[in-house]
Enzyme design. Sequence first.
Site, short mmCIF file in Angstrom:
data_model
loop_
_atom_site.label_atom_id
_atom_site.label_comp_id
_atom_site.label_asym_id
_atom_site.label_seq_id
_atom_site.Cartn_x
_atom_site.Cartn_y
_atom_site.Cartn_z
CD GLU A 291 -35.90 9.78 38.74
OE1 GLU A 291 -36.46 9.00 38.85
OE2 GLU A 291 -34.66 9.83 38.99
CG HIS A 315 -39.43 8.37 45.49
ND1 HIS A 315 -38.60 7.90 46.35
CD2 HIS A 315 -38.94 8.14 44.28
CE1 HIS A 315 -37.62 7.33 45.59
NE2 HIS A 315 -37.78 7.63 44.38
CD GLU A 316 -40.77 8.57 41.00
OE1 GLU A 316 -39.61 9.02 40.59
OE2 GLU A 316 -40.82 7.42 41.35
CG HIS A 319 -36.08 11.24 41.90
ND1 HIS A 319 -34.78 11.15 42.42
CD2 HIS A 319 -36.72 10.20 42.09
CE1 HIS A 319 -34.69 10.04 42.54
NE2 HIS A 319 -35.94 9.22 42.46
CD GLU A 338 -34.06 6.56 43.05
OE1 GLU A 338 -34.84 6.74 44.03
OE2 GLU A 338 -33.98 6.77 42.05
CG ASP A 395 -31.69 -2.54 35.87
OD1 ASP A 395 -32.00 -1.38 36.06
OD2 ASP A 395 -32.44 -3.55 35.71
CE1 TYR A 403 -33.96 2.51 44.63
CE2 TYR A 403 -35.68 4.16 44.97
CZ TYR A 403 -35.12 3.22 44.09
OH TYR A 403 -35.17 3.37 42.58
N1 BES Z 1 -35.54 6.63 39.35
C1 BES Z 1 -36.19 5.46 40.08
C2 BES Z 1 -36.62 4.48 38.98
C3 BES Z 1 -35.28 3.72 38.27
C4 BES Z 1 -34.21 3.56 39.00
C5 BES Z 1 -35.32 3.53 36.99
C6 BES Z 1 -33.12 3.12 38.52
C7 BES Z 1 -34.28 2.92 36.32
C8 BES Z 1 -33.11 2.88 37.14
C9 BES Z 1 -37.76 6.02 40.62
O1 BES Z 1 -37.42 7.49 40.98
C10 BES Z 1 -37.98 5.00 41.55
O2 BES Z 1 -37.08 4.95 42.68
N2 BES Z 1 -39.16 4.38 41.59
C11 BES Z 1 -39.90 3.66 42.68
C12 BES Z 1 -40.85 4.16 43.44
C13 BES Z 1 -40.53 4.94 44.61
C14 BES Z 1 -41.80 5.28 45.33
C15 BES Z 1 -39.61 3.95 45.66
C16 BES Z 1 -40.28 2.21 41.71
O3 BES Z 1 -40.30 2.31 40.67
O4 BES Z 1 -40.78 1.59 42.57
ZN ZN Z 2 -36.32 7.57 42.98
#
Ligand code: BES
Ligand code: ZN
Length: 626
Positions: A291, A315-316, A319, A338, A395, A403
């Site tokens: 995002e 989703h993005e 954010h 999330e 991480d 989520y």
């Molecule tokens: N912000 C996250 C990606 C992220 C989280 C990067 C933690 C680094 C550390 C992003 O918004 C996300 O949640 N992406 C998901 C997609 C979503 C539709 C659930 C993904 O990448 O799968």
């Molecule tokens: Zn996210």
Amino acid sequence: MTTRLLFALSFLLTLLSGCLQKEQKKDVSVTSERDPHSFARPDEVVVTHLNLDLRVDFDKKELAGHARLTIHNKTGASTLWLDTRDLIIEQVTLEPEGNETTFRLGDTVKFLGQSLAIDITPQTKSVTVHYRTTPQAAALQWLSPAQTAGKKKPFLFTQSQAILARTWVPCQDGPGVRMTYTATIRVPNDLMAVMSATNPTTKHPDGVYRFSMPQPIPSYLLALAVGDLAFESLGPRSGVYAEPSVVKKAAWELADSEKLIAAAEELYGPYRWERYDLIILPPSFPFGGMENPRLTFATPTILSGDRSLVSLVAHELAHSWSGNLVTNATWNDFWLNEGFTVYFEHRIMEKVYGKTYAEMLAQLALQDLEATLKELGPGSAGTHLKLNLTGRDPDEGVTDIAYNKGYFFLRMIEESVGRERWDALLKMYFETHAFKSMTTEAFLEYLRSNLIKGDRTLEDRLRINDWVYGPGLPKNVPKVFSEEFARVETQLEAWKKGTPASKLSTHNWTTHHWLHFLRNLPPQLSKQQMQELDRAFGLTRSGNAEILSAWFLHTIANDYQPAYPALERFLIEVGRRKFLKPLYTKLTETPAGLARARKIYAQARTGYHAVSTSTIDTILKWNESL
Ligand code: BES
Ligand code: ZN
């Protein structure tokens, strides 16, 4: 001492402690708690603006130049503490003093990198750090032309979340600190640069691009991409960047973006970032989406050709409120980013595509969550919404708990108090806390003072502490029912009872229907059954990455060899961790599978981003075996 004096004294003490408590509470809601993943001390000196000037060198795989940090010295401190990791610091100067100053790099700590302590004076207004990055910078992925769609020009993109910004910019790298930024980025003159900021829409012949982000953001939202990019407009305030051969397909797939923005604004108030653009990156991007403000970074695996994966855009985009506007104070509060975003995503999808569509997403979310709960174990602290990631890589907090348990917690509150009251509260929440950070505790306090308001029955019904500080799923988890998935189950039962696959009624199925079908197939299937499904539905040759990865799990489990070459191609081309992780894990379940996984990984690894290799290295015990 007289009684009276004692009384007066104790009265004073009570007053004082009341003030202190207030002070503490205030601190928790608007600034960060001590961030366990940052060396910075923003309570002493805080960075308020960043000016970057960087040259992008593809041959050396290096960014070089300077970062000028405007500071506010709250306490008259004589040291500015920054985060760095794998950076080469060449020189630091102070303004307005105009002189070079001394600095010290601390010991290297795993995940966190090194502190950078810079000597300043109470008069210092800004600090300029001259530096260069190193090829191991984990935020940066340098792609060879072969890894791009056009195959002719190199590509670079960054991924700063959670604590990787410090591998390309020396900064106060915690989500509780916000700054505005400006940047000058110098790239080879046949490439375009874009950032999480105001962006160009055409290439500049001199290769020099200037950016500005006037809204204050945390460092994890700093982002840069450089490549052979083209732009297509999607509407008055949105558009898409991609390589020239991809951009038309991308624009078709993402055509509903303006509708999604309008729906989001109707729900929770104005979009505060002016433009909403997306960039479709090459397939090695380790996430589905990121995002980055004003410019969502996205995987090309959402270009399914039938617009069925736009929930990622919802989703993005969501954010832009939950995360970018109201930001988790530390990574222990990640669910605030999330969980709220998944909830908001589903509401946007419901508004634009209807309840039956959104209910499919909810049911998939519940399945994912149940699988994660099983994997983490019933009493595991990793299943609490509020995490304790001290001493660990943030991480590790990126699981379905933040989520989807987060989502169901918020949906449960909605169902308990009714949509009207809940939506009003959320809208006010985003407005009141815009451009601030938020801890779990401050959110709960907000909930209690503005929604629960001392209503004991409501408080008991919600079971807040079970959800936030307890494991698993509390008893009051919302019920999910998807009519569409009931239809899928009927077809599945028919097939199990002998109806040939080619006779099942699957027309108009979206990606979600197929996922439900594939996830609910019996785990053990004969070669004939696998072949029948594959022939009827063309699964192995599907161009849809979601369907492919769900199907590949069966092909691995049932040793269905006709799919081997396709699986191998997929693993080499696609670097999205969400797909790689289950596939490699499944392969490790048999000795032959493990051998194949290692062979494929040996070839694929150099093409993956550091985010993905660190996960897959662990699954395959890669480093130990070298
Ligand atoms: N912000 C996250 C990606 C992220 C989280 C990067 C933690 C680094 C550390 C992003 O918004 C996300 O949640 N992406 C998901 C997609 C979503 C539709 C659930 C993904 O990448 O799968
Ligand atoms: Zn996210």
